[in-house]
Design a protein around this motif. Structure first.
Motif, PDB file in Angstrom:
ATOM      1  N   ASN A  55      -2.224 -41.160  28.838  1.00  0.00           N
ATOM      2  CA  ASN A  55      -3.979 -41.253  29.643  1.00  0.00           C
ATOM      3  C   ASN A  55      -3.441 -42.644  29.947  1.00  0.00           C
ATOM      4  O   ASN A  55      -2.817 -43.685  29.620  1.00  0.00           O
ATOM      5  N   VAL A  56      -2.724 -42.805  31.395  1.00  0.00           N
ATOM      6  CA  VAL A  56      -3.158 -44.256  32.120  1.00  0.00           C
ATOM      7  C   VAL A  56      -4.045 -44.538  32.379  1.00  0.00           C
ATOM      8  O   VAL A  56      -4.946 -43.982  33.466  1.00  0.00           O
ATOM      9  N   PRO A  57      -4.095 -45.873  32.419  1.00  0.00           N
ATOM     10  CA  PRO A  57      -5.277 -46.535  32.844  1.00  0.00           C
ATOM     11  C   PRO A  57      -5.889 -47.044  34.467  1.00  0.00           C
ATOM     12  O   PRO A  57      -4.262 -47.000  35.033  1.00  0.00           O
ATOM     13  N   ALA A 115      -7.789 -44.204  39.540  1.00  0.00           N
ATOM     14  CA  ALA A 115      -8.257 -44.252  39.157  1.00  0.00           C
ATOM     15  C   ALA A 115      -7.646 -44.015  37.761  1.00  0.00           C
ATOM     16  O   ALA A 115      -6.210 -43.332  37.320  1.00  0.00           O
ATOM     17  N   ALA A 116      -8.014 -44.151  36.333  1.00  0.00           N
ATOM     18  CA  ALA A 116      -7.524 -44.120  34.811  1.00  0.00           C
ATOM     19  C   ALA A 116      -7.615 -42.293  34.880  1.00  0.00           C
ATOM     20  O   ALA A 116      -8.532 -41.514  35.185  1.00  0.00           O
ATOM     21  N   TRP A 165       5.227 -41.925  36.347  1.00  0.00           N
ATOM     22  CA  TRP A 165       4.192 -42.270  37.035  1.00  0.00           C
ATOM     23  C   TRP A 165       3.022 -43.685  36.684  1.00  0.00           C
ATOM     24  O   TRP A 165       3.107 -44.175  37.837  1.00  0.00           O
ATOM     25  N   ALA A 166       2.846 -44.091  36.097  1.00  0.00           N
ATOM     26  CA  ALA A 166       2.262 -45.509  35.779  1.00  0.00           C
ATOM     27  C   ALA A 166       3.086 -46.798  37.015  1.00  0.00           C
ATOM     28  O   ALA A 166       2.795 -47.796  37.000  1.00  0.00           O
ATOM     29  N   VAL A 212       1.912 -48.495  27.960  1.00  0.00           N
ATOM     30  CA  VAL A 212       2.200 -47.897  26.211  1.00  0.00           C
ATOM     31  C   VAL A 212       1.693 -49.244  25.057  1.00  0.00           C
ATOM     32  O   VAL A 212       1.412 -47.937  24.073  1.00  0.00           O
ATOM     33  N   GLU A 213       1.374 -49.804  25.521  1.00  0.00           N
ATOM     34  CA  GLU A 213      -0.287 -50.560  24.966  1.00  0.00           C
ATOM     35  C   GLU A 213      -1.421 -49.261  24.715  1.00  0.00           C
ATOM     36  O   GLU A 213      -1.718 -49.476  23.018  1.00  0.00           O
ATOM     37  N   LYS A 214      -2.016 -48.582  25.119  1.00  0.00           N
ATOM     38  CA  LYS A 214      -2.658 -47.226  24.969  1.00  0.00           C
ATOM     39  C   LYS A 214      -2.092 -46.666  24.050  1.00  0.00           C
ATOM     40  O   LYS A 214      -3.052 -45.859  23.470  1.00  0.00           O
ATOM     41  N   LEU A 215      -1.169 -46.030  24.288  1.00  0.00           N
ATOM     42  CA  LEU A 215      -0.398 -45.183  23.783  1.00  0.00           C
ATOM     43  C   LEU A 215      -0.002 -45.261  22.105  1.00  0.00           C
ATOM     44  O   LEU A 215      -0.771 -44.232  21.492  1.00  0.00           O
TER      45      LEU A 215
END
Length: 403
Positions: A139-141, A152-153, A160-161, A174-177
């Protein structure tokens, strides 16, 4: 002039001018010596200050990433273990600039060719470097793009981030992952990587078979050899034309190379020899873009000082547990609960161990047999009960001997 006996003074008898008494001459010599020493000290201090300012000015500060991260501070993880540090190392595939343009056309965007999460525990007795696959689906924010618009998230390929939103977008991804707070980040491009390898005189590797990869501009024979510059870059970038062509094999080679680099720097006195240290510092400071807190020679020195005495067998390298993505085998997905357990250990600053992949597979088979009620261990396993400290497949800088 004559003395009380009428005998001329020795200096006057020789036709010279009168000399000062011996005590006065000694005082004059001491003054001249002191002045000379003072000049040398001042010259040394001036040179040292000039070199410090020069190296300090080399570093590029990533203020845009800092601003973007500050905007989303409320949603970022909070630091859990005081004194530990998590640094995100990003290898950029940028084609901009004369040092990078030879690798392809500059399309105005760059992706993260390599991303490594480096965890330094509070006691600084070890270091753990975790590779994150560029092809990992995650998931990329919503991220700020260079043109000022926002993406868009979405669920997308990890690298790609960086292409969309640079270091800030990669850090937030990375923090969300992982749930791990990133304290610092460093971005290095192709040219910078080559400069740092050359500054330490190259890195030795051993190849079991020749490596040929035209896309990475690499052609290496089998056997022991020292890689510099272009060859070193090709070695860590090569992906096609060897093995199964997977990014997993490439990450393994990157970890082996970094382990050998750590061993080289620690083993040949680079960090303690000013003549060897300065070229490395000059190359490193010219090559990195960092967050503001790390964007100074003092900041980098504090970081290096904390890790320079870590034993090589405690400098650990591993890849986040992954497997081919179910919907597309050319992409990756996390293996759970293994990945969650790894992230939890790093968040809590708790120890972990790494063993060669074959040994890790043996331990997994032993654990499976034990759960199934079989007491017979597999040949590659240890035959022991699972350890309290979790074990992951990987390597250490101490395992990189070229034999």
């Amino acid at each position: 002039m004559t003395d009380s006996a009428g005998i001329p003074d020795a200096t006057e008898a020789a036709g010279g001018s009168p000399q000062p008494p011996r005590g006065r001459r000694r005082r004059l010599l001491l003054r001249w010596a002191g002045a000379g020493i003072s000049l040398l000290v001042l010259a040394g201090a001036g040179t040292g200050w000039w070199l410090y300012r020069k190296l300090d000015a080399n570093i590029t500060e990533d203020t845009s990433a800092a601003s973007e991260l500050e905007r989303f501070e409320r949603e970022r993880p909070t630091p859990v273990a005081g004194g530990s540090r998590n640094i995100l190392l990003i290898g950029s595939d940028s084609r901009s600039g004369p040092a990078n343009s030879r690798y392809g056309r500059d399309g105005g965007a760059e992706r993260s060719d390599t991303v490594i999460l480096l965890h330094l525990p509070a006691d600084r007795r070890s270091a753990t470097a975790v590779s994150i696959p560029r092809d990992l689906m995650t998931n990329v924010p919503s991220c700020l793009m260079p043109d000022g618009s926002r993406t868009a998230a979405q669920f997308a390929q990890f690298n790609w981030a960086f292409q969309w939103g640079g270091a800030a977008c990669t850090i937030r991804t990375v923090e969300k992952l992982t749930g791990i707070r990133i304290d610092h980040h460093m971005v290095v491009d192709f040219g910078g990587f080559k400069k740092m390898v050359n500054a330490v005189g190259g890195v030795e590797v051993c190849l079991k078979q020749p490596m040929i990869d035209p896309e990475a501009r690499l052609r290496l024979p089998a056997g022991r050899q020292t890689l510099r510059g272009e060859q070193a870059l090709g070695f860590v970038r090569a992906r096609y034309g060897m093995g199964d062509g997977s990014d997993t094999e490439r990450m393994d080679r990157q970890q082996q190379f970094l382990g050998a680099l750590v061993k080289k720097v620690q083993g040949n006195g680079v960090l303690l020899n000013p003549g060897r240290l300065y070229p490395l510092l000059d190359a490193a400071t010219r090559s990195v873009t960092t967050d503001p807190k790390l964007a100074s020679l003092r900041g980098l020195y504090e970081l290096v000082r904390g890790i320079r005495d870590i034993p090589t067998d405690q400098v650990k390298f591993l890849t986040v547990p992954r497997r081919p993505y179910a919907a597309n085998p050319n992409r990756d997905e996390l293996v759970q609960p293994d990945a969650a357990r790894l992230f939890q250990r790093l968040r809590a600053d708790q120890p972990l161990t790494v063993v060669p992949p074959a040994e890790a597979e043996g331990r997994e088979r032993d654990a499976a047999r034990a759960e199934a009620g079989s007491a017979e261990p597999s040949p590659a396993g240890t035959g022991t009960a699972p350890e309290s400290v979790p074990t992951f497949p990987g390597t250490t800088a101490g395992m990189t001997d070229c034999r």
